[in-house]
Scaffold this active site. Structure first.
Site, PDB file in Angstrom:
ATOM      1  N   HIS A 278      22.746  33.767   5.397  1.00 32.37           N
ATOM      2  CA  HIS A 278      23.538  34.910   4.922  1.00 32.37           C
ATOM      3  C   HIS A 278      23.819  35.917   6.037  1.00 32.37           C
ATOM      4  CE1 HIS A 278      20.188  38.050   3.829  1.00 32.37           C
ATOM      5  NE2 HIS A 278      19.921  37.436   4.942  1.00 32.37           N
TER       6      HIS A 278
ATOM      7  N   ASP B 235      12.366  29.384  16.748  1.00 32.64           N
ATOM      8  CA  ASP B 235      13.086  30.655  16.832  1.00 32.64           C
ATOM      9  C   ASP B 235      13.312  30.967  18.306  1.00 32.64           C
ATOM     10  OD1 ASP B 235      14.153  33.298  16.221  1.00 32.64           O
ATOM     11  OD2 ASP B 235      13.067  33.179  14.323  1.00 32.64           O
TER      12      ASP B 235
END
Length: 356
Positions: free
Chosen positions: A261, A222
């Protein structure tokens, strides 16, 4: 007997009234969570797990709770099957109990949706819903930025209380999804020696996978400022970087949970191409854990999945939920011509995709 036009019109009117006041269900549910009614029933009910409203009120953190107001709210929640009620045949106060629905409201349960209910009904997250017509007429920026002047990530960084609320909501749904994955998708990790969780936050998901499958070497990938605060997990290495750059650690498989998404199609394709470079051409795969919309589906969660696509309009910045056809298109353009969809008992499905 055929339905007359008058009966059909009455039914139509009833539907509009129901949807007009649909927010009342959310507010009553939020009230129950804030008052911890499910927790009170669970902790303080006698052996038959039923308790009177007077007993519930006696455990509220309030000097003089309004029993009449509580009665009216509970009446709706009973009708919605959130709680049950029993009227003793010999008279006396009705007693209330938990249902399968209200068990999801218990704060101390590992499988609780209580933080998500508080989060989604927070005024800051409700405000963008009032901007949908502007989104249609004007396009971007999306509803959250129209409402607050910032996207949700910048807003959260400037509002620590909201940031905690948001993170708690996301964490509770992550636990539910991960349990479904580890229970129903065990075979999916067979033969995987190393796995990188792209956009893995502080690493809890890949840590759960490694704990269940100790043979897997895990990487949590990340942004640097995210992994800088990540706790240490046995068998997991934290790696800082940007998934839009060519820096994803090499591994047998890529895992992405509720990431795609958030992004538009072109961004998703870019992410997939970078994932494609990180895995072997033969035997490599990506595991995308995300919603697959079935607009005509009659599954128990299909309606909620369509609602969550509108949540993306309200809260995201260009992301969306996708149908299988939409997934197939971006998978192929991202370098994954083969895929299969594995359903699990959760809102999300697992999309396994392969580079050859």
């Amino acid at each position: 007997m055929e339905t007359t036009e008058a009966e059909a019109m009455l039914r139509g009117q009833a539907d509009i009234w129901k949807y007009m006041f649909g927010f009342a269900d959310s507010m009553a549910l939020k009230c129950a969570v804030e008052l911890r009614i499910a927790d009170i029933i669970h902790s303080h009910a006698p052996t038959d797990h039923m308790i009177t409203l007077s007993q519930i009120a006696s455990h509220l953190i309030a000097p003089s709770p309004d029993i009449t107001c509580l009665t009216r709210i509970m009446r709706l929640l009973v009708r919605r099957n959130i709680f049950s009620v029993h009227h003793p045949s010999e008279g006396g106060e009705p007693v209330y109990g938990l249902t399968y629905s209200s068990r999801w409201l218990l704060h101390d349960s590992e499988m609780s949706l209580a933080p998500m209910i508080v989060m989604e009904n927070h005024p800051s997250l409700m405000a963008p819903w009032h901007y949908f017509s502007q989104c249609v007429k004007e396009g971007g920026p999306w509803a959250f930025k129209k409402a607050h002047g910032l996207d949700i990530w910048d807003f959260a960084s400037e509002n620590p209380g909201f940031n905690k609320l948001f993170n708690d909501g996301m964490a509770c749904t992550a636990r539910i999804v991960m349990k479904a994955i580890l229970t129903e998708y065990g075979h999916g990790f067979d033969g995987v020696g190393s796995l990188v969780d792209v956009g893995g936050g502080t690493g809890s998901a890949v840590a759960d996978i490694v704990q269940a499958y100790p043979n897997i070497k895990g990487f949590n990938f990340d942004l640097p400022h995210v992994v800088a605060t990540a706790p240490a997990y046995h068998g997991v290495s934290h790696v800082g970087g940007d998934m839009f750059e060519d820096h994803i650690p090499n591994a047998d498989a890529v895992f992405m949970k509720w990431i795609m998404h958030d992004w538009n199609d072109s961004d998703c394709i870019k992410i997939m191409k970078n994932c494609r470079k990180a895995i072997p051409e033969r035997g490599g795969k990506i595991m995308i854990v995300d919603i697959v919309l079935e607009p005509s589906g009659d599954g128990v969660l299909d309606d909620t999945r369509l609602v969550l696509d509108l949540v993306m309009i309200a809260h995201a910045s260009g992301g969306k939920e996708r149908t299988e056809n939409e997934w197939e298109k971006i998978l192929k353009e991202g370098g994954f011509p083969r895929y299969k969809i594995i359903k699990i008992p959760a809102l999300l499905s697992i999309i396994e995709a392969y580079p050859v």
